[in-house]
Write a protein that holds these residues in place. Structure first.
Motif, PDB file in Angstrom:
ATOM      1  N   MET A 176       0.848  -1.146   0.008  1.00  0.00           N
ATOM      2  CA  MET A 176      -0.033   0.071   0.128  1.00  0.00           C
ATOM      3  C   MET A 176       0.841   1.364   0.109  1.00  0.00           C
ATOM      4  N   LYS A 177       0.679   2.322  -0.985  1.00  0.00           N
ATOM      5  CA  LYS A 177       1.390   3.234  -1.092  1.00  0.00           C
ATOM      6  C   LYS A 177       0.792   4.436  -0.096  1.00  0.00           C
ATOM      7  N   VAL A 178       1.817   5.138   0.542  1.00  0.00           N
ATOM      8  CA  VAL A 178       1.255   6.310   1.267  1.00  0.00           C
ATOM      9  C   VAL A 178       1.762   7.575   0.538  1.00  0.00           C
ATOM     10  N   VAL A 179       1.128   8.667   0.577  1.00  0.00           N
ATOM     11  CA  VAL A 179       1.833   9.694  -0.142  1.00  0.00           C
ATOM     12  C   VAL A 179       1.618  11.181   0.610  1.00  0.00           C
ATOM     13  N   CYS A 180       2.290  11.983   0.241  1.00  0.00           N
ATOM     14  CA  CYS A 180       2.383  13.368   0.764  1.00  0.00           C
ATOM     15  C   CYS A 180       1.510  14.364   0.197  1.00  0.00           C
ATOM     16  N   THR A 181       0.666  15.008   0.555  1.00  0.00           N
ATOM     17  CA  THR A 181      -0.315  15.841  -0.036  1.00  0.00           C
ATOM     18  C   THR A 181      -0.144  17.228   0.121  1.00  0.00           C
ATOM     19  N   GLY A 182       0.626  17.580   1.552  1.00  0.00           N
ATOM     20  CA  GLY A 182       0.772  19.039   1.943  1.00  0.00           C
ATOM     21  C   GLY A 182       1.908  19.011   2.881  1.00  0.00           C
ATOM     22  N   TYR A 183       2.336  20.320   3.155  1.00  0.00           N
ATOM     23  CA  TYR A 183       3.768  20.523   3.817  1.00  0.00           C
ATOM     24  C   TYR A 183       3.483  21.664   4.543  1.00  0.00           C
ATOM     25  N   GLY A 184       4.258  21.968   5.597  1.00  0.00           N
ATOM     26  CA  GLY A 184       4.501  23.424   6.112  1.00  0.00           C
ATOM     27  C   GLY A 184       5.573  23.403   7.040  1.00  0.00           C
ATOM     28  N   ILE A 185       5.882  24.546   7.232  1.00  0.00           N
ATOM     29  CA  ILE A 185       7.154  24.843   8.253  1.00  0.00           C
ATOM     30  C   ILE A 185       7.385  26.271   8.747  1.00  0.00           C
ATOM     31  N   MET A 186       8.203  26.214   9.903  1.00  0.00           N
ATOM     32  CA  MET A 186       8.427  27.526  10.317  1.00  0.00           C
ATOM     33  C   MET A 186       9.714  27.342  11.085  1.00  0.00           C
ATOM     34  N   ALA A 187      10.663  28.017  10.462  1.00  0.00           N
ATOM     35  CA  ALA A 187      12.106  27.824  10.979  1.00  0.00           C
ATOM     36  C   ALA A 187      12.937  29.251  10.689  1.00  0.00           C
ATOM     37  N   PRO A 188      13.904  29.296  11.137  1.00  0.00           N
ATOM     38  CA  PRO A 188      14.914  30.481  11.044  1.00  0.00           C
ATOM     39  C   PRO A 188      14.939  31.074   9.710  1.00  0.00           C
ATOM     40  N   ASN A 189      14.427  32.376   9.489  1.00  0.00           N
ATOM     41  CA  ASN A 189      14.558  32.950   8.487  1.00  0.00           C
ATOM     42  C   ASN A 189      13.565  32.056   7.434  1.00  0.00           C
ATOM     43  N   THR A 190      12.574  31.561   7.657  1.00  0.00           N
ATOM     44  CA  THR A 190      11.973  30.872   7.035  1.00  0.00           C
ATOM     45  C   THR A 190      10.378  30.650   7.360  1.00  0.00           C
ATOM     46  N   LYS A 191       9.586  31.333   6.926  1.00  0.00           N
ATOM     47  CA  LYS A 191       8.343  31.724   7.314  1.00  0.00           C
ATOM     48  C   LYS A 191       7.148  30.561   6.641  1.00  0.00           C
ATOM     49  N   ASN A 192       7.563  29.956   5.537  1.00  0.00           N
ATOM     50  CA  ASN A 192       6.619  29.008   4.673  1.00  0.00           C
ATOM     51  C   ASN A 192       7.619  28.180   3.762  1.00  0.00           C
ATOM     52  N   ILE A 193       6.733  27.248   2.991  1.00  0.00           N
ATOM     53  CA  ILE A 193       7.476  26.546   2.391  1.00  0.00           C
ATOM     54  C   ILE A 193       8.069  27.071   1.217  1.00  0.00           C
ATOM     55  N   GLU A 194       7.517  28.267   0.748  1.00  0.00           N
ATOM     56  CA  GLU A 194       8.110  29.091  -0.495  1.00  0.00           C
ATOM     57  C   GLU A 194       9.586  29.732  -0.025  1.00  0.00           C
ATOM     58  N   ALA A 195       9.697  29.904   1.063  1.00  0.00           N
ATOM     59  CA  ALA A 195      10.698  30.647   1.545  1.00  0.00           C
ATOM     60  C   ALA A 195      11.795  29.433   1.747  1.00  0.00           C
ATOM     61  N   PHE A 196      11.406  28.425   2.279  1.00  0.00           N
ATOM     62  CA  PHE A 196      12.183  27.005   2.639  1.00  0.00           C
ATOM     63  C   PHE A 196      12.761  26.571   1.301  1.00  0.00           C
ATOM     64  N   LEU A 197      11.920  26.646   0.277  1.00  0.00           N
ATOM     65  CA  LEU A 197      12.414  26.043  -1.124  1.00  0.00           C
ATOM     66  C   LEU A 197      13.454  27.180  -1.681  1.00  0.00           C
ATOM     67  N   PHE A 198      13.142  28.441  -1.498  1.00  0.00           N
ATOM     68  CA  PHE A 198      14.187  29.420  -1.844  1.00  0.00           C
ATOM     69  C   PHE A 198      15.639  29.385  -1.165  1.00  0.00           C
ATOM     70  N   ASN A 199      15.836  29.023   0.185  1.00  0.00           N
ATOM     71  CA  ASN A 199      16.791  28.946   0.879  1.00  0.00           C
ATOM     72  C   ASN A 199      17.732  27.547   0.620  1.00  0.00           C
ATOM     73  N   LEU A 200      16.649  26.661   0.196  1.00  0.00           N
ATOM     74  CA  LEU A 200      17.378  25.329  -0.043  1.00  0.00           C
ATOM     75  C   LEU A 200      18.159  25.352  -1.629  1.00  0.00           C
ATOM     76  N   LYS A 201      17.421  26.197  -2.309  1.00  0.00           N
ATOM     77  CA  LYS A 201      18.091  26.150  -4.152  1.00  0.00           C
ATOM     78  C   LYS A 201      19.313  27.072  -3.905  1.00  0.00           C
ATOM     79  N   ASN A 202      19.042  28.191  -2.815  1.00  0.00           N
ATOM     80  CA  ASN A 202      20.231  29.312  -2.869  1.00  0.00           C
ATOM     81  C   ASN A 202      21.200  29.152  -1.873  1.00  0.00           C
ATOM     82  N   GLY A 203      21.180  28.139  -1.017  1.00  0.00           N
ATOM     83  CA  GLY A 203      22.164  27.600   0.011  1.00  0.00           C
ATOM     84  C   GLY A 203      22.257  28.872   1.058  1.00  0.00           C
ATOM     85  N   VAL A 204      21.256  29.391   1.192  1.00  0.00           N
ATOM     86  CA  VAL A 204      21.104  30.398   2.460  1.00  0.00           C
ATOM     87  C   VAL A 204      21.297  29.779   3.858  1.00  0.00           C
ATOM     88  N   CYS A 205      22.410  30.625   4.403  1.00  0.00           N
ATOM     89  CA  CYS A 205      22.688  30.167   5.902  1.00  0.00           C
ATOM     90  C   CYS A 205      21.622  31.079   6.611  1.00  0.00           C
TER      91      CYS A 205
END
Length: 395
Positions: free
Chosen positions: A1-30
């Motif tokens: 039986m497959k289990v899938v992810c259909t949503g995600y959320g985050i709150m982290a330093p310099n990271t208010k949402n998933i869009e900010a997380f994706l930007f920081n990951l792609k750009n290697g932001v400390c």
């Protein structure tokens, strides 16, 4: 039986949402910073702090009396539910939250203990019992999103949120729940935790951001404590397809174990981590390893051993802890979310700041690498010897 992810959320330093997380990951932001005079001898330390990202939740009168760690969890969970575009009414919903320290580091908790020692009954706030009870965090998150079904709190140190996923998978596959909301939240940066980890010589005291809290670098003296929260929505594949959900990826499996040694030690041979990773990759071929490496020599050497013995250093390794530090029980869920973003957007996030000193043989990704990513293995190690490995795939 497959289990899938259909949503995600985050709150982290310099990271208010998933869009900010994706930007920081792609750009290697400390997202780490140096704080002055925070060590036991007024040394500097490297930490990951959430600041203005939490403003909306700090001023919300409905959340005012809740611990900071609970507000972080609510923020991440609400974003995950919104991301999944799911109506939770008339569904069997389970909430599984991992935390390492709960609200035990918050000022109200520490002050209450001091009042109690002095016999000062009137100064103990009515909310103290909730700050002292880890499960109150999960219960408050459940209330904030309007669910009252199965609600579980998992606390196994830094592996807490990965082991929360492990439990959620069991509930989904058994049919006990239709939707699993899974995450972690921790806000562990206090004088007590700083002094405690300073005693074990695992903090980057008096080190710059070029040398301290750097994964895969033998000159790093330790890890960066950080605060964060993350959450994902898991569903059985057929249910997600039936409601035409936007599937982010497949949550394949989680494997966990314990070193089984003294609580003040770590099994430096790394045998149990090796066993967990070997089990999770059997019959599979990850495109890279989303590594638990965090800048502590003994831990990072275990990653080296796994890379050598299982992959002969051919498989790429990357650690987001170079950007976000170690938010204790949350780090596993952050690694999972970053891996889902990898398979969605086809890139490997970089291990920033490292010179690979002492780890030159490994295939460590230090610059963002854009390529098709189908599968990712995740490694995670916790205080007191817990190990957890996870596996995600492109859908």
């Amino acid at each position: 039986m497959k289990v899938v992810c259909t949503g995600y959320g985050i709150m982290a330093p310099n990271t208010k949402n998933i869009e900010a997380f994706l930007f920081n990951l792609k750009n290697g932001v400390c997202s780490l910073e140096i704080v002055e005079q925070s060590g036991p001898k007024n040394e500097t330390n490297i930490v990951g702090l959430i600041k203005k990202e939490l403003e909306d939740y700090e001023i919300d009168p409905k959340l005012k009396r809740l611990p900071r760690v609970t507000k972080l969890g609510i923020a991440a969970t609400r974003e995950a539910v919104k991301s999944a575009q799911i109506d939770l009414k008339n569904k069997k919903v389970g909430l599984f939250i991992g935390t390492s320290l709960g609200a035990s580091g918050e000022k109200i908790f520490q002050d209450s203990i001091e009042h109690g020692k002095r016999g000062d009954y009137r100064s103990i706030p009515i909310t103290f019992s909730h700050y002292a009870n880890y499960h109150s965090i999960t219960a408050a998150i459940a209330r904030s999103i309007g669910i009252n079904g199965i609600t579980k709190t998992i606390t196994t140190a830094c592996t807490s949120s990965l082991e929360a996923i492990e439990e959620a998978l069991l509930y989904l596959r058994s049919g006990k729940v239709d939707v699993a909301i899974v995450g972690g939240t921790d806000s562990p940066i206090t004088q007590a935790t700083t002094y405690a980890f300073a005693k074990t010589r695992s903090l980057p005291l008096n080190q710059s951001l070029d040398e301290g809290a750097v994964p895969f670098n033998k000159n790093s003296k330790g890890f960066a404590m950080a605060e964060a929260a993350g959450a994902i929505i898991l569903e059985r594949e057929e249910d997600a397809v039936h409601r035409a959900a936007h599937i982010k990826g497949e949550m394949v499996e989680v494997v966990s174990n314990n070193d089984g040694i003294d609580i003040f030690s770590i099994d430096e041979t790394g045998e149990q981590m090796l066993n967990a990773l070997k089990e999770i990759i059997t019959g599979r071929q990850p495109d890279y390893i989303n590594s638990q490496a965090l800048g502590i020599g003994t831990h990072d050497q275990i990653e080296y051993k796994c890379s050598k013995l299982l992959f002969n250093h051919q498989i790429p390794y990357s650690s987001i802890k170079s950007m976000y530090g170690n938010p204790f029980g949350v780090v596993g869920i952050l690694q999972v979310i970053s891996s889902f973003l990898s398979v969605q957007y086809d890139f490997i996030p970089p291990t920033i700041r490292t010179s690979k000193n002492g780890f030159e043989d490994m295939n460590i990704v230090t610059e963002t690498k854009y390529q098709e990513i189908k599968e990712v293995a995740i490694t995670n190690h916790g205080h007191a010897g817990n190990n957890a490995c996870a596996y995600v795939k492109k859908y």
